[in-house]
Design a protein around this motif. Structure first.
Motif, mmCIF file in Angstrom:
data_model
loop_
_atom_site.group_PDB
_atom_site.id
_atom_site.type_symbol
_atom_site.label_atom_id
_atom_site.label_comp_id
_atom_site.label_asym_id
_atom_site.label_seq_id
_atom_site.Cartn_x
_atom_site.Cartn_y
_atom_site.Cartn_z
ATOM 1 N N ASN A 1 8.831 -2.793 5.825
ATOM 2 C CA ASN A 1 9.439 -4.260 5.585
ATOM 3 C C ASN A 1 9.652 -5.153 5.799
ATOM 4 N N LEU A 2 10.005 -5.922 6.172
ATOM 5 C CA LEU A 2 11.212 -6.546 6.314
ATOM 6 C C LEU A 2 12.094 -7.493 4.397
ATOM 7 N N PRO A 3 13.278 -7.614 4.921
ATOM 8 C CA PRO A 3 13.959 -8.281 3.721
ATOM 9 C C PRO A 3 13.404 -9.671 2.681
ATOM 10 N N LYS A 4 13.224 -10.396 1.834
ATOM 11 C CA LYS A 4 12.396 -11.061 1.493
ATOM 12 C C LYS A 4 13.182 -11.432 0.931
ATOM 13 N N ALA A 5 14.116 -13.005 1.047
ATOM 14 C CA ALA A 5 14.423 -14.294 0.372
ATOM 15 C C ALA A 5 13.941 -15.215 -0.601
ATOM 16 N N HIS A 6 14.351 -15.045 -1.549
ATOM 17 C CA HIS A 6 14.001 -16.290 -3.033
ATOM 18 C C HIS A 6 15.157 -17.209 -3.147
ATOM 19 N N THR A 7 14.797 -18.605 -1.557
ATOM 20 C CA THR A 7 16.240 -19.226 -2.070
ATOM 21 C C THR A 7 16.561 -19.629 -2.992
ATOM 22 N N CYS A 8 15.376 -20.507 -4.463
ATOM 23 C CA CYS A 8 15.522 -20.965 -6.022
ATOM 24 C C CYS A 8 16.152 -20.138 -6.842
ATOM 25 N N ASP B 1 19.261 -3.688 11.178
ATOM 26 C CA ASP B 1 17.366 -3.746 12.698
ATOM 27 C C ASP B 1 16.969 -5.007 11.629
ATOM 28 N N LYS B 2 16.490 -4.535 10.599
ATOM 29 C CA LYS B 2 14.893 -5.117 9.495
ATOM 30 C C LYS B 2 16.027 -6.570 8.631
ATOM 31 N N LEU B 3 17.501 -6.571 8.960
ATOM 32 C CA LEU B 3 17.966 -7.626 7.916
ATOM 33 C C LEU B 3 17.697 -8.766 8.457
ATOM 34 N N SER B 4 18.394 -8.000 10.376
ATOM 35 C CA SER B 4 18.971 -9.608 11.260
ATOM 36 C C SER B 4 17.512 -9.822 11.989
ATOM 37 N N GLN B 5 16.270 -9.161 12.297
ATOM 38 C CA GLN B 5 15.396 -9.555 12.473
ATOM 39 C C GLN B 5 15.215 -10.152 11.712
ATOM 40 N N ALA B 6 14.714 -10.448 9.941
ATOM 41 C CA ALA B 6 14.792 -11.439 8.765
ATOM 42 C C ALA B 6 15.557 -12.432 9.559
ATOM 43 N N VAL B 7 16.553 -12.452 9.426
ATOM 44 C CA VAL B 7 17.979 -13.536 9.370
ATOM 45 C C VAL B 7 17.547 -14.437 10.852
ATOM 46 N N GLU B 8 17.027 -13.692 11.734
ATOM 47 C CA GLU B 8 16.579 -14.167 13.120
ATOM 48 C C GLU B 8 15.769 -14.959 13.084
ATOM 49 N N GLU B 9 14.420 -14.575 12.892
ATOM 50 C CA GLU B 9 13.144 -14.968 12.849
ATOM 51 C C GLU B 9 12.291 -15.450 12.144
ATOM 52 N N THR B 10 12.547 -15.367 10.629
ATOM 53 C CA THR B 10 11.808 -15.800 10.031
ATOM 54 C C THR B 10 12.522 -17.501 9.351
ATOM 55 N N CYS B 11 11.935 -18.027 8.472
ATOM 56 C CA CYS B 11 12.168 -18.765 7.958
ATOM 57 C C CYS B 11 12.951 -18.360 6.234
ATOM 58 N N GLY B 12 12.511 -17.696 5.592
ATOM 59 C CA GLY B 12 13.345 -16.676 5.272
ATOM 60 C C GLY B 12 13.161 -17.641 3.857
ATOM 61 N N PHE B 13 11.838 -18.039 3.031
ATOM 62 C CA PHE B 13 11.935 -19.280 1.958
ATOM 63 C C PHE B 13 10.641 -18.194 1.813
ATOM 64 N N ALA B 14 10.068 -17.809 0.495
ATOM 65 C CA ALA B 14 9.816 -17.296 -0.509
ATOM 66 C C ALA B 14 9.394 -17.999 -2.195
ATOM 67 N N VAL B 15 8.442 -18.772 -2.544
ATOM 68 C CA VAL B 15 7.893 -19.772 -3.161
ATOM 69 C C VAL B 15 7.417 -18.274 -4.549
ATOM 70 N N GLU B 16 8.674 -18.395 -5.804
ATOM 71 C CA GLU B 16 8.546 -18.237 -7.045
ATOM 72 C C GLU B 16 8.274 -19.030 -7.737
#
Length: 181
Positions: free
Chosen positions: A142-149, A166-181
Motif C-alpha cells: 500500500n501507499l502511505p495514506k495522508a489524513h490532512t484534517c 518509492d512508495k512515499l515519493s509515488q504518493a506525494v507526486e501522484e495522489t491528492c493525499g486526502f482521506a476523509v476521517e
C-alpha cells in the motif's frame, strides 16, 4: 424530511455537496472574481492545485530539525526503522519535494510562522495539531495514506528504505493525499 435508513446515503451526498460546494459558493465566487482580476485565468490553467499553491505562496525553507522535534509518533518510536527511514528520505528530498510532502500530509506546503509546533489541522479546529507519523499494519504494498484534517501520515511497515522511498515519493507526486476521517 426525516433521515432514515432508506435515504441516509442521499442525505450524506447532499450534505457534503452543501458543505463543500453550495455553502461557500458566494464567498468563493467573490474570491475568484477578485483573484482573476489580478491574474488572468488563462495563466492559471497549466497548474494543478498543488503547483498553484507553490507558485502563489512560494517555497520556504523547511527546518527539518523543528519538524522532527514537533512530530508525534503513534504506534512507533524514533528507533522504528520506518521512522528512521522517513527522516532520511525527508533529508534527501529537495525543498520542493519537502514542501509537497508537507502538503500531502497537512494540506499546505507552508509552515506556520511559529514553526511546526503551531501546525493547525485543515478543519480549522482550535489549537495545534502536530505532524504525526502513524505506523500501521497495512500491507507493505500500500501507499502511505495522508489524513490532512489530523496532519497524519499512515506508514505501513515497509521492509526497506528503498521501498518506503518509492512508495512515499509515488504518493506525494501522484495522489491528492486526502482521506476523509
Amino acid at each position: 424530511m426525516q433521515v432514515t435508513e432508506d435515504n441516509k446515503k442521499e442525505y450524506v451526498r447532499l450534505y457534503v455537496n452543501w458543505r463543500f460546494m453550495r455553502g461557500i459558493e458566494q464567498q468563493f465566487l467573490a474570491l475568484q472574481k477578485g483573484f482573476t482580476e489580478i491574474v488572468p485565468i488563462h495563466l492559471l490553467r497549466p497548474f494543478d492545485e498543488r503547483e498553484l499553491e507553490l507558485v502563489i505562496g512560494g517555497l520556504t525553507s523547511i527546518d527539518i530539525n523543528d519538524w522532527r522535534q514537533h512530530t508525534r509518533l503513534k504506534h512507533c518510536t524514533p528507533d522504528t526503522p520506518v521512522v528512521k527511514w522517513f527522516w532520511q528520505i525527508v533529508e534527501s528530498y529537495s525543498e520542493e519535494m519537502r514542501a509537497r510532502l508537507l502538503q500531502f500530509v497537512t494540506g499546505s506546503s507552508r509552515v506556520p510562522l511559529q514553526g511546526f509546533k503551531a501546525l493547525q489541522g485543515s478543519t480549522g479546529a482550535a489549537g495545534p495539531r502536530l505532524f504525526t507519523i502513524h505506523c500501521t499494519d497495512a500491507p507493505p504494498d500500500n501507499l502511505p495514506k495522508a489524513h490532512t484534517c489530523f496532519n497524519r501520515i499512515d506508514l505501513p511497515a515497509y521492509e526497506s528504505y528503498q521501498k518506503l522511498y518509492d512508495k512515499l515519493s509515488q504518493a506525494v507526486e501522484e495522489t491528492c493525499g486526502f482521506a476523509v476521517e
